[in-house]
Design an enzyme around this catalytic site. Structure first.
Site, PDB file in Angstrom:
ATOM      1  N   ARG A 111       0.779  -1.240   0.000  1.00  0.00           N
ATOM      2  CA  ARG A 111       0.000   0.000   0.000  1.00  0.00           C
ATOM      3  C   ARG A 111       0.810   1.289   0.000  1.00  0.00           C
ATOM      4  NH1 ARG A 111      -3.654  -2.154   4.782  1.00  0.00           N
ATOM      5  NH2 ARG A 111      -1.572  -2.992   5.140  1.00  0.00           N
TER       6      ARG A 111
ATOM      7  N   TYR B 209      -3.071 -18.037  12.865  1.00  0.00           N
ATOM      8  CA  TYR B 209      -4.202 -17.348  12.220  1.00  0.00           C
ATOM      9  C   TYR B 209      -5.409 -18.280  12.098  1.00  0.00           C
ATOM     10  CZ  TYR B 209      -1.116 -13.452  11.231  1.00  0.00           C
ATOM     11  OH  TYR B 209      -0.265 -12.388  11.372  1.00  0.00           O
TER      12      TYR B 209
HETATM   13  O1  CP3 Z   1       6.569  -9.144   0.478  1.00  0.00           O
HETATM   14  C1  CP3 Z   1       5.805  -9.001  -0.508  1.00  0.00           C
HETATM   15  O2  CP3 Z   1       5.770  -7.957  -1.191  1.00  0.00           O
HETATM   16  C2  CP3 Z   1       4.981 -10.196  -0.937  1.00  0.00           C
HETATM   17  C3  CP3 Z   1       3.664 -10.234  -0.460  1.00  0.00           C
HETATM   18  C4  CP3 Z   1       3.306 -10.652   0.959  1.00  0.00           C
HETATM   19  C5  CP3 Z   1       2.081 -10.262   1.551  1.00  0.00           C
HETATM   20  N1  CP3 Z   1       1.939 -10.906   2.731  1.00  0.00           N
HETATM   21  C6  CP3 Z   1       1.130  -9.318   0.942  1.00  0.00           C
HETATM   22  C7  CP3 Z   1       0.115  -8.646   1.784  1.00  0.00           C
HETATM   23  C8  CP3 Z   1       3.944 -11.499   1.874  1.00  0.00           C
HETATM   24  C9  CP3 Z   1       5.326 -12.160   1.798  1.00  0.00           C
HETATM   25  C10 CP3 Z   1       3.059 -11.672   2.987  1.00  0.00           C
HETATM   26  C11 CP3 Z   1       3.348 -12.545   4.140  1.00  0.00           C
HETATM   27  C12 CP3 Z   1       2.466 -12.512   5.320  1.00  0.00           C
HETATM   28  N2  CP3 Z   1       1.097 -12.365   5.347  1.00  0.00           N
HETATM   29  C13 CP3 Z   1       2.908 -12.709   6.636  1.00  0.00           C
HETATM   30  C14 CP3 Z   1       4.327 -13.015   7.049  1.00  0.00           C
HETATM   31  C15 CP3 Z   1       5.168 -11.791   7.096  1.00  0.00           C
HETATM   32  C16 CP3 Z   1       4.756 -10.779   8.157  1.00  0.00           C
HETATM   33  O3  CP3 Z   1       4.353  -9.684   7.770  1.00  0.00           O
HETATM   34  O4  CP3 Z   1       4.861 -11.110   9.358  1.00  0.00           O
HETATM   35  C17 CP3 Z   1       1.782 -12.636   7.477  1.00  0.00           C
HETATM   36  C18 CP3 Z   1       1.772 -12.773   8.986  1.00  0.00           C
HETATM   37  C19 CP3 Z   1       0.636 -12.430   6.649  1.00  0.00           C
HETATM   38  C20 CP3 Z   1      -0.789 -12.331   7.068  1.00  0.00           C
HETATM   39  C21 CP3 Z   1      -1.383 -11.015   6.723  1.00  0.00           C
HETATM   40  N3  CP3 Z   1      -1.691 -10.606   5.438  1.00  0.00           N
HETATM   41  C22 CP3 Z   1      -1.740  -9.962   7.610  1.00  0.00           C
HETATM   42  C23 CP3 Z   1      -1.563  -9.979   9.117  1.00  0.00           C
HETATM   43  C24 CP3 Z   1      -2.266  -8.929   6.815  1.00  0.00           C
HETATM   44  C25 CP3 Z   1      -2.868  -7.636   7.312  1.00  0.00           C
HETATM   45  C26 CP3 Z   1      -1.849  -6.622   7.635  1.00  0.00           C
HETATM   46  C27 CP3 Z   1      -1.865  -5.495   6.641  1.00  0.00           C
HETATM   47  O5  CP3 Z   1      -0.750  -4.992   6.357  1.00  0.00           O
HETATM   48  O6  CP3 Z   1      -2.935  -5.117   6.214  1.00  0.00           O
HETATM   49  C28 CP3 Z   1      -2.194  -9.335   5.461  1.00  0.00           C
HETATM   50  C29 CP3 Z   1      -2.609  -8.558   4.277  1.00  0.00           C
HETATM   51  C30 CP3 Z   1      -1.563  -8.289   3.247  1.00  0.00           C
HETATM   52  N4  CP3 Z   1      -0.688  -9.220   2.758  1.00  0.00           N
HETATM   53  C31 CP3 Z   1      -1.346  -7.045   2.568  1.00  0.00           C
HETATM   54  C32 CP3 Z   1      -0.306  -7.265   1.647  1.00  0.00           C
HETATM   55  C33 CP3 Z   1       0.272  -6.291   0.656  1.00  0.00           C
HETATM   56  C34 CP3 Z   1      -2.171  -5.783   2.753  1.00  0.00           C
HETATM   57  C35 CP3 Z   1      -3.539  -6.014   2.174  1.00  0.00           C
HETATM   58  C36 CP3 Z   1      -4.120  -4.887   1.394  1.00  0.00           C
HETATM   59  O7  CP3 Z   1      -3.574  -4.490   0.350  1.00  0.00           O
HETATM   60  O8  CP3 Z   1      -5.188  -4.415   1.793  1.00  0.00           O
END
Ligand code: CP3
Length: 345
Positions: free
Chosen positions: A29, A151
């Site tokens: 984002r 999760y």
């Molecule tokens: O690194 C990258 O660019 C690749 C994409 C990637 C995402 N999630 C995209 C994402 C990767 C490698 C992840 C891993 C992930 N997802 C983890 C492990 C790494 C970490 O951050 O601890 C975890 C725990 C998740 C679970 C998850 N997904 C959460 C807790 C959330 C919400 C938090 C947030 O930032 O909103 C997501 C959503 C998410 N995954 C987004 C992105 C870009 C944001 C969603 C959106 O665009 O609305």
């Protein structure tokens, strides 16, 4: 002449002249072009599972910055989704899952449709593999069983991990069934990512650090070791990075016994300790505080220089200690890339 990609060189233990760099959550984002795609899509999971869109946002940060890797745009929660658990992402709330709380709930999970449901991730990888800028490597990933299970059981993000700990500590035999299932499906999923073009794999154990010592051995380290073992048995050459966030001095146990090629360090790991205790055994990746990338200026530059001075004399990949946050100014990312690539050992 074919020159090996800098990230792959480091992961095979070499120290190429230029320190390679990529950033966890580099697609996200903080990029206006990401928000534009995201606004046009029904939901976050739809975006992950539509190959054209996933490939497009994967490549967005590489068009702006000279990054050494693309990480496939997806999420660790596609695994529970593919096992049949209901997963949604709600604006401002993060992921929401219909929680699994009992052994009986485990019966609702099935790996039968897994390959089919995750085929779009493979398709996205193939697209990106064919469109990578020169020198950049393609990273596939999955969550480690403990973090994914958290999760699945908590129903989303958690502050105290009460439900998963109650189960893991209170009834380890039935909890093991979930962990074993996740080891199985995650290993297969990672192997398929390699076959679709991933040149490197990263295993995210974002919540390994909330466990007690023995719990960490059993529920975080051992399942990760088993996944690394299985993937390497199936696809011997593929380098694997492990990110056991927040495990402190237990990083040494991962360096010693996980079989990985590199460890990704969170920002709390002391740099001297990392150089002395970890880098002789594995390549290291990390560990700028994502909030220093938000702050920018001298604070960011000084800490980045300290990281490079301490770790860049050995096999090292520059990265953050955790993912980029949405409020990160794009100019700070550009400045960091310049600083890291301008660094000479
Ligand atoms: O690194 C990258 O660019 C690749 C994409 C990637 C995402 N999630 C995209 C994402 C990767 C490698 C992840 C891993 C992930 N997802 C983890 C492990 C790494 C970490 O951050 O601890 C975890 C725990 C998740 C679970 C998850 N997904 C959460 C807790 C959330 C919400 C938090 C947030 O930032 O909103 C997501 C959503 C998410 N995954 C987004 C992105 C870009 C944001 C969603 C959106 O665009 O609305």
């Amino acid at each position: 002449m074919l020159v090996e990609k800098p990230l792959l060189q480091v992961l095979s233990g070499k120290t190429p002249p230029r320190v390679p760099l990529w950033l966890m959550r580099q697609a996200g984002r903080y990029l206006p072009e990401y928000r534009a795609v995201r606004e046009k899509t029904a939901g976050f999971l739809d975006m992950c599972l539509t190959p054209e869109l996933a490939a497009e946002v994967t490549l967005q940060p590489l068009r702006r910055f000279p990054l050494d890797a693309a990480i496939i745009f997806s999420d660790i929660l596609v695994i529970p989704y593919a096992l049949g658990q209901k997963v949604t992402f709600e604006e401002g709330r993060g992921p929401v899952l219909e929680p699994i709380r009992t052994v009986a709930d485990l019966g609702r999970l099935s790996a039968a449709r897994m390959t089919e449901m995750l085929a779009p991730v493979e398709a996205a990888l193939r697209r990106v593999a064919g469109a990578l800028p020169e020198g950049a490597a393609l990273i596939g990933f999955a969550g480690a069983p403990w973090t994914v299970a958290s999760y699945m059981i908590e129903g989303g993000s958690s502050r105290d991990f009460a439900a998963i700990k109650r189960w893991a500590y209170g009834d380890p035999d039935s909890f093991r069934r979930l962990i074993d299932l996740l080891v199985e499906v995650t290993s297969d999923y990672l192997v398929r990512q390699v076959d679709a073009g991933a040149e490197v794999l990263q295993i995210f154990d974002s919540w390994a650090g909330v466990l007690v010592e023995r719990g960490l051995d059993i529920w975080a380290l051992a399942p990760t070791v088993e996944i690394v073992r299985r993937v390497k048995a199936a696809r011997p050459g593929v380098p694997i990075i492990v990110f056991p966030r927040g495990v402190g001095t237990q990083y040494a146990a991962y360096a010693e016994g996980s079989g990985c090629d590199a460890l990704s360090l969170d920002q709390a790991v002391p740099l001297d300790l990392a150089r002395r205790e970890l880098q002789p055994r594995v390549a290291l990746q990390g560990n700028l505080d994502p909030m220093l990338l938000v702050a920018g200026g001298a604070a960011m530059r000084d800490e980045a220089a300290r990281i490079l001075e301490t770790l860049a004399s050995g096999p090292f990949v520059f990265n953050l200690g955790h993912g980029i946050v949405p409020q990160t100014p794009v100019e700070h990312v550009a400045e960091l890339c310049e600083l890291v690539h301008g660094w000479r050992r």
